[in-house]
Design a protein around this motif. Structure first.
Motif, PDB file in Angstrom:
ATOM      1  N   GLU A   1       0.813  -1.217   0.000  1.00 53.46           N
ATOM      2  CA  GLU A   1       0.000   0.000   0.000  1.00 53.46           C
ATOM      3  C   GLU A   1       0.847   1.268   0.000  1.00 53.46           C
ATOM      4  O   GLU A   1       1.974   1.287   0.483  1.00 53.46           O
ATOM      5  N   THR A   2       0.289   2.329  -0.553  1.00 53.17           N
ATOM      6  CA  THR A   2       0.954   3.624  -0.616  1.00 53.17           C
ATOM      7  C   THR A   2       1.211   4.152   0.791  1.00 53.17           C
ATOM      8  O   THR A   2       0.398   3.978   1.689  1.00 53.17           O
ATOM      9  N   THR A   3       2.365   4.791   0.953  1.00 51.57           N
ATOM     10  CA  THR A   3       2.721   5.387   2.238  1.00 51.57           C
ATOM     11  C   THR A   3       3.200   6.813   1.994  1.00 51.57           C
ATOM     12  O   THR A   3       3.219   7.278   0.859  1.00 51.57           O
ATOM     13  N   THR A   4       3.605   7.477   3.040  1.00 50.14           N
ATOM     14  CA  THR A   4       4.073   8.856   2.896  1.00 50.14           C
ATOM     15  C   THR A   4       5.581   8.911   3.115  1.00 50.14           C
ATOM     16  O   THR A   4       6.175   8.015   3.714  1.00 50.14           O
ATOM     17  N   PHE A   5       6.185   9.989   2.658  1.00 52.09           N
ATOM     18  CA  PHE A   5       7.614  10.188   2.867  1.00 52.09           C
ATOM     19  C   PHE A   5       7.913  10.307   4.355  1.00 52.09           C
ATOM     20  O   PHE A   5       8.932   9.801   4.834  1.00 52.09           O
ATOM     21  N   ASP A   6       7.014  10.939   5.103  1.00 55.22           N
ATOM     22  CA  ASP A   6       7.209  11.048   6.553  1.00 55.22           C
ATOM     23  C   ASP A   6       7.251   9.670   7.208  1.00 55.22           C
ATOM     24  O   ASP A   6       8.039   9.440   8.130  1.00 55.22           O
ATOM     25  N   ASP A   7       6.410   8.737   6.729  1.00 58.87           N
ATOM     26  CA  ASP A   7       6.449   7.375   7.262  1.00 58.87           C
ATOM     27  C   ASP A   7       7.786   6.708   6.938  1.00 58.87           C
ATOM     28  O   ASP A   7       8.370   6.014   7.770  1.00 58.87           O
ATOM     29  N   PHE A   8       8.278   6.916   5.719  1.00 61.26           N
ATOM     30  CA  PHE A   8       9.579   6.371   5.321  1.00 61.26           C
ATOM     31  C   PHE A   8      10.684   6.878   6.246  1.00 61.26           C
ATOM     32  O   PHE A   8      11.563   6.112   6.666  1.00 61.26           O
ATOM     33  N   LEU A   9      10.642   8.152   6.591  1.00 61.48           N
ATOM     34  CA  LEU A   9      11.676   8.734   7.439  1.00 61.48           C
ATOM     35  C   LEU A   9      11.668   8.168   8.861  1.00 61.48           C
ATOM     36  O   LEU A   9      12.666   8.274   9.574  1.00 61.48           O
ATOM     37  N   LYS A  10      10.575   7.549   9.270  1.00 62.57           N
ATOM     38  CA  LYS A  10      10.507   6.940  10.596  1.00 62.57           C
ATOM     39  C   LYS A  10      11.377   5.689  10.692  1.00 62.57           C
ATOM     40  O   LYS A  10      11.762   5.276  11.776  1.00 62.57           O
ATOM     41  N   VAL A  11      11.675   5.077   9.545  1.00 64.52           N
ATOM     42  CA  VAL A  11      12.526   3.882   9.519  1.00 64.52           C
ATOM     43  C   VAL A  11      13.969   4.352   9.327  1.00 64.52           C
ATOM     44  O   VAL A  11      14.318   4.897   8.293  1.00 64.52           O
ATOM     45  N   ASP A  12      14.788   4.154  10.356  1.00 65.16           N
ATOM     46  CA  ASP A  12      16.170   4.629  10.355  1.00 65.16           C
ATOM     47  C   ASP A  12      17.090   3.519   9.846  1.00 65.16           C
ATOM     48  O   ASP A  12      17.389   2.567  10.568  1.00 65.16           O
ATOM     49  N   ILE A  13      17.513   3.642   8.588  1.00 67.38           N
ATOM     50  CA  ILE A  13      18.379   2.648   7.952  1.00 67.38           C
ATOM     51  C   ILE A  13      19.776   3.236   7.849  1.00 67.38           C
ATOM     52  O   ILE A  13      19.964   4.307   7.255  1.00 67.38           O
ATOM     53  N   ARG A  14      20.738   2.532   8.447  1.00 68.50           N
ATOM     54  CA  ARG A  14      22.118   3.016   8.499  1.00 68.50           C
ATOM     55  C   ARG A  14      23.080   1.978   7.944  1.00 68.50           C
ATOM     56  O   ARG A  14      22.788   0.791   7.894  1.00 68.50           O
ATOM     57  N   ILE A  15      24.269   2.466   7.591  1.00 70.18           N
ATOM     58  CA  ILE A  15      25.366   1.608   7.148  1.00 70.18           C
ATOM     59  C   ILE A  15      26.264   1.317   8.335  1.00 70.18           C
ATOM     60  O   ILE A  15      26.575   2.214   9.133  1.00 70.18           O
ATOM     61  N   GLY A  16      26.677   0.065   8.450  1.00 65.00           N
ATOM     62  CA  GLY A  16      27.621  -0.327   9.483  1.00 65.00           C
ATOM     63  C   GLY A  16      28.604  -1.345   8.937  1.00 65.00           C
ATOM     64  O   GLY A  16      28.374  -1.957   7.898  1.00 65.00           O
ATOM     65  N   THR A  17      29.706  -1.498   9.648  1.00 57.69           N
ATOM     66  CA  THR A  17      30.732  -2.458   9.262  1.00 57.69           C
ATOM     67  C   THR A  17      30.708  -3.646  10.223  1.00 57.69           C
ATOM     68  O   THR A  17      30.699  -3.458  11.445  1.00 57.69           O
ATOM     69  N   ILE A  18      30.687  -4.843   9.670  1.00 59.21           N
ATOM     70  CA  ILE A  18      30.658  -6.057  10.487  1.00 59.21           C
ATOM     71  C   ILE A  18      32.017  -6.259  11.147  1.00 59.21           C
ATOM     72  O   ILE A  18      33.044  -6.379  10.469  1.00 59.21           O
ATOM     73  N   LEU A  19      32.014  -6.276  12.476  1.00 63.49           N
ATOM     74  CA  LEU A  19      33.225  -6.497  13.259  1.00 63.49           C
ATOM     75  C   LEU A  19      33.467  -7.980  13.513  1.00 63.49           C
ATOM     76  O   LEU A  19      34.609  -8.434  13.545  1.00 63.49           O
ATOM     77  N   SER A  20      32.380  -8.727  13.738  1.00 60.83           N
ATOM     78  CA  SER A  20      32.499 -10.168  13.957  1.00 60.83           C
ATOM     79  C   SER A  20      31.241 -10.861  13.463  1.00 60.83           C
ATOM     80  O   SER A  20      30.169 -10.261  13.408  1.00 60.83           O
ATOM     81  N   ALA A  21      31.415 -12.122  13.108  1.00 56.82           N
ATOM     82  CA  ALA A  21      30.307 -12.967  12.653  1.00 56.82           C
ATOM     83  C   ALA A  21      30.573 -14.363  13.210  1.00 56.82           C
ATOM     84  O   ALA A  21      31.627 -14.935  12.962  1.00 56.82           O
ATOM     85  N   GLU A  22      29.603 -14.855  13.969  1.00 59.89           N
ATOM     86  CA  GLU A  22      29.776 -16.158  14.615  1.00 59.89           C
ATOM     87  C   GLU A  22      28.575 -17.045  14.300  1.00 59.89           C
ATOM     88  O   GLU A  22      27.451 -16.556  14.201  1.00 59.89           O
ATOM     89  N   PRO A  23      28.803 -18.345  14.172  1.00 59.15           N
ATOM     90  CA  PRO A  23      27.672 -19.266  13.999  1.00 59.15           C
ATOM     91  C   PRO A  23      26.709 -19.123  15.179  1.00 59.15           C
ATOM     92  O   PRO A  23      27.127 -18.811  16.297  1.00 59.15           O
ATOM     93  N   PHE A  24      25.425 -19.323  14.912  1.00 51.59           N
ATOM     94  CA  PHE A  24      24.381 -19.202  15.938  1.00 51.59           C
ATOM     95  C   PHE A  24      23.619 -20.526  15.980  1.00 51.59           C
ATOM     96  O   PHE A  24      22.510 -20.634  15.459  1.00 51.59           O
TER      97      PHE A  24
END
Length: 123
Positions: free
Chosen positions: A13-36
């Protein structure tokens, strides 16, 4: 909410730009990765550095089909950093690492095509 893995599925469904801005998507660097091994589906526990504003966070990620812990260290990924943390087995998953399904439904990580500063926000 069920996410469609069908590339032919219509847009949600259609949403608004303000709704999109509520989702904070950032870039990060993986420091460690372990089996779970305690996860219900095969997964890794990722420790990701999102810079000084967000800090270092953990994520349970079902990305074992295309990645190994060794290939993930130092890789930059995109993640939603403002969802409420979620208990997954013995760990608290603090961010949602983002990806797209391949033809078989296995996750392919979503990442920038150039090196970015940790914490850069998607807009």
């Amino acid at each position: 909410m069920h996410l469609a893995h069908d590339p032919a599925a219509p847009a949600v469904e259609t949403t608004t730009f303000d709704d999109f801005l509520k989702v904070d998507i950032r870039i990060g660097t993986i420091l460690s990765a372990e089996p779970f091994p305690q996860a219900r589906k095969p997964a890794f526990i990722l420790t990701i550095d999102f810079g000084s504003g967000v800090g270092v966070k953990k994520s349970s990620a079902q990305i074992t089909e295309h990645y190994t812990p060794e290939t993930l260290i130092g890789r930059q990924v995109a993640a939603v950093v403002n969802f409420a943390p979620r208990q997954i087995g013995p760990i608290m998953s603090e961010v949602l690492t983002l990806g797209f399904p391949d033809e078989d439904g296995a996750v392919v990580l979503f990442a920038p095509d150039q090196r970015m500063e940790n914490g850069a926000r998607l807009f």
